[in-house]
Motif scaffolding. Structure first.
Motif, PDB file in Angstrom:
ATOM      1  N   SER A 127       0.805  -1.219   0.000  1.00 23.98           N
ATOM      2  CA  SER A 127       0.000   0.000   0.000  1.00 23.98           C
ATOM      3  C   SER A 127       0.837   1.267   0.000  1.00 23.98           C
ATOM      4  N   ILE A 128       2.178   1.136  -0.007  1.00 22.02           N
ATOM      5  CA  ILE A 128       3.051   2.317   0.082  1.00 22.02           C
ATOM      6  C   ILE A 128       2.781   3.292  -1.055  1.00 22.02           C
ATOM      7  N   ASN A 129       2.613   2.755  -2.266  1.00 23.77           N
ATOM      8  CA  ASN A 129       2.375   3.623  -3.414  1.00 23.77           C
ATOM      9  C   ASN A 129       0.930   3.564  -3.907  1.00 23.77           C
ATOM     10  N   THR A 130       0.036   3.028  -3.091  1.00 20.76           N
ATOM     11  CA  THR A 130      -1.359   2.908  -3.481  1.00 20.76           C
ATOM     12  C   THR A 130      -2.095   4.215  -3.231  1.00 20.76           C
ATOM     13  N   GLN A 131      -2.924   4.590  -4.171  1.00 16.92           N
ATOM     14  CA  GLN A 131      -3.687   5.814  -4.031  1.00 16.92           C
ATOM     15  C   GLN A 131      -4.932   5.582  -3.175  1.00 16.92           C
ATOM     16  N   SER A 132      -5.382   6.612  -2.515  1.00 13.67           N
ATOM     17  CA  SER A 132      -6.575   6.530  -1.678  1.00 13.67           C
ATOM     18  C   SER A 132      -7.807   6.268  -2.524  1.00 13.67           C
ATOM     19  N   LYS A 133      -8.742   5.487  -1.977  1.00 10.20           N
ATOM     20  CA  LYS A 133     -10.010   5.215  -2.653  1.00 10.20           C
ATOM     21  C   LYS A 133     -11.007   6.349  -2.463  1.00 10.20           C
ATOM     22  N   GLY A 134     -10.714   7.249  -1.562  1.00  7.12           N
ATOM     23  CA  GLY A 134     -11.659   8.334  -1.303  1.00  7.12           C
ATOM     24  C   GLY A 134     -12.275   8.201   0.065  1.00  7.12           C
ATOM     25  N   ALA A 135     -13.579   8.507   0.142  1.00  7.09           N
ATOM     26  CA  ALA A 135     -14.261   8.558   1.437  1.00  7.09           C
ATOM     27  C   ALA A 135     -14.384   7.184   2.079  1.00  7.09           C
ATOM     28  N   HIS A 171      -8.824   4.857   2.708  1.00  7.42           N
ATOM     29  CA  HIS A 171     -10.151   5.428   2.477  1.00  7.42           C
ATOM     30  C   HIS A 171     -10.183   6.929   2.771  1.00  7.42           C
ATOM     31  N   GLY A 172      -9.095   7.578   2.443  1.00  4.87           N
ATOM     32  CA  GLY A 172      -9.110   9.030   2.419  1.00  4.87           C
ATOM     33  C   GLY A 172      -8.721   9.750   3.684  1.00  4.87           C
ATOM     34  N   GLU A 174      -6.070  11.165   6.053  1.00  4.33           N
ATOM     35  CA  GLU A 174      -4.655  11.535   5.999  1.00  4.33           C
ATOM     36  C   GLU A 174      -3.850  10.738   7.031  1.00  4.33           C
ATOM     37  N   MET A 175      -2.613  10.366   6.664  1.00  4.16           N
ATOM     38  CA  MET A 175      -1.846   9.401   7.451  1.00  4.16           C
ATOM     39  C   MET A 175      -1.737   9.779   8.924  1.00  4.16           C
ATOM     40  N   ARG A 176      -1.479  11.031   9.221  1.00  8.03           N
ATOM     41  CA  ARG A 176      -1.309  11.421  10.624  1.00  8.03           C
ATOM     42  C   ARG A 176      -2.613  11.273  11.401  1.00  8.03           C
ATOM     43  N   LYS A 177      -3.729  11.592  10.757  1.00 11.54           N
ATOM     44  CA  LYS A 177      -5.023  11.414  11.419  1.00 11.54           C
ATOM     45  C   LYS A 177      -5.393   9.933  11.522  1.00 11.54           C
ATOM     46  N   ALA A 178      -4.949   9.147  10.554  1.00 17.06           N
ATOM     47  CA  ALA A 178      -5.178   7.704  10.634  1.00 17.06           C
ATOM     48  C   ALA A 178      -4.440   7.122  11.837  1.00 17.06           C
ATOM     49  N   VAL A 179      -3.213   7.590  12.062  1.00 16.03           N
ATOM     50  CA  VAL A 179      -2.424   7.131  13.206  1.00 16.03           C
ATOM     51  C   VAL A 179      -3.081   7.558  14.518  1.00 16.03           C
ATOM     52  N   GLY A 180      -3.512   8.822  14.597  1.00 17.84           N
ATOM     53  CA  GLY A 180      -4.155   9.316  15.817  1.00 17.84           C
ATOM     54  C   GLY A 180      -5.464   8.617  16.110  1.00 17.84           C
ATOM     55  N   SER A 181      -6.289   8.414  15.076  1.00 21.60           N
ATOM     56  CA  SER A 181      -7.573   7.727  15.251  1.00 21.60           C
ATOM     57  C   SER A 181      -7.355   6.279  15.653  1.00 21.60           C
TER      58      SER A 181
END
Length: 264
Positions: A127-135, A171-172, A174-181
């Motif tokens: 998933s390192i170079n995978t683009q986000s699917k969106g929402a 799923h859209g 942002e990485m830092r918010k994904a880590v915090g959540s």
């Protein structure tokens, strides 16, 4: 427990806290293998080491995830919509995972742990170079994902960041918010899973002194006492590092842990 083993656990705790803040994981990927290696030297029977390692790992994650979540909350790194709909699933899944772990024969649990971690490592690396699917998907689908994350995480004694971080980021979120959540969800998974291991451990004979169910308190306090301080350092590093760097660190680390468990 000897002074030497106590010092090792304090060092493990410091490393776990750093990972919790940096990658949004509760540290179980370090704690479980470490305790499986250390606890037999404390005179604990190998017949119950894996359950003690899983349960104690989840207990330490309660501390590290809470500290990490607070740090990320202060930095604005939380997606509250994602947390809201993942929460019901991770609560139920966490308890169910502990129940399943109690059913599985001891000799198979380390291999299951290793396989789970290997799959997580491959998924993250791809998933390192995978683009986000969106929402994010609908509320129901997100909750079901939360249930699956909770089951697998509790079964492996981890906080779920290995699953929730890539899910949210893909799923859209942002990485830092994904880590915090993920830190918030990890706290809930760990609490639910720990309760499950405590309930199932009460009926087991031969547990070491100073245990509550399968949770071994000396190891818990040693790891938690240092990890709670180093999560802040990890959270600050997460803000400074790029998304691709975080993913690379995450995937390489998981591959290392997986190999060590599969070869155990």
């Amino acid at each position: 427990m000897s002074i030497e083993l106590l010092i090792v656990l304090l060092i493990v705790g410091a490393f776990v806290g750093l990972l919790a803040g940096l990658l949004g994981i509760g540290g179980g990927l370090v704690v479980v293998p470490a305790l499986m290696f250390i606890l037999p030297y404390a005179g604990i029977s190998e017949k119950i080491v894996i359950q003690l390692a899983l349960a104690t790992s989840l207990a330490t994650i309660i501390v590290t995830s809470a500290s990490s979540a607070l740090s990320h909350f202060k930095l604005g790194n939380v997606d509250f919509y994602a947390v809201k709909w993942l929460m019901p699933g991770v609560i139920g899944g966490g308890f169910l995972g502990a129940t399943i772990a109690d059913w599985i024969p001891n000799q198979y649990l380390p291999k299951i742990f290793g396989v789970i971690v290997l799959l997580l490592a491959i998924k993250m690396y791809l998933s390192i170079n995978t683009q986000s699917k969106g929402a994010l998907p609908s509320a129901i689908i997100t909750t079901l994902w939360g249930g699956g994350i909770g089951i697998i995480s509790s079964l492996a004694g981890i906080g779920g960041g290995s699953l929730s971080v890539p899910f949210l980021n893909r799923h859209g979120v942002e990485m830092r918010k994904a880590v915090g959540s993920s830190s918030i969800c990890g706290f809930v998974i760990a609490l639910s899973g720990m309760v499950g291991f405590i309930v199932h451990g009460f009926a087991v004979k031969g547990l070491p002194q100073y245990s509550i169910g399968y949770v071994y308190l000396p190891a818990l306090f040693a790891i938690a006492s240092t990890s709670i301080f180093t999560t802040r350092i990890g959270a600050k590093l997460a803000v400074r590092l790029s998304t691709s760097t975080l993913k690379k660190v995450f995937s390489i680390f998981l591959m290392f842990v997986s190999a060590s468990m599969l070869l155990h």
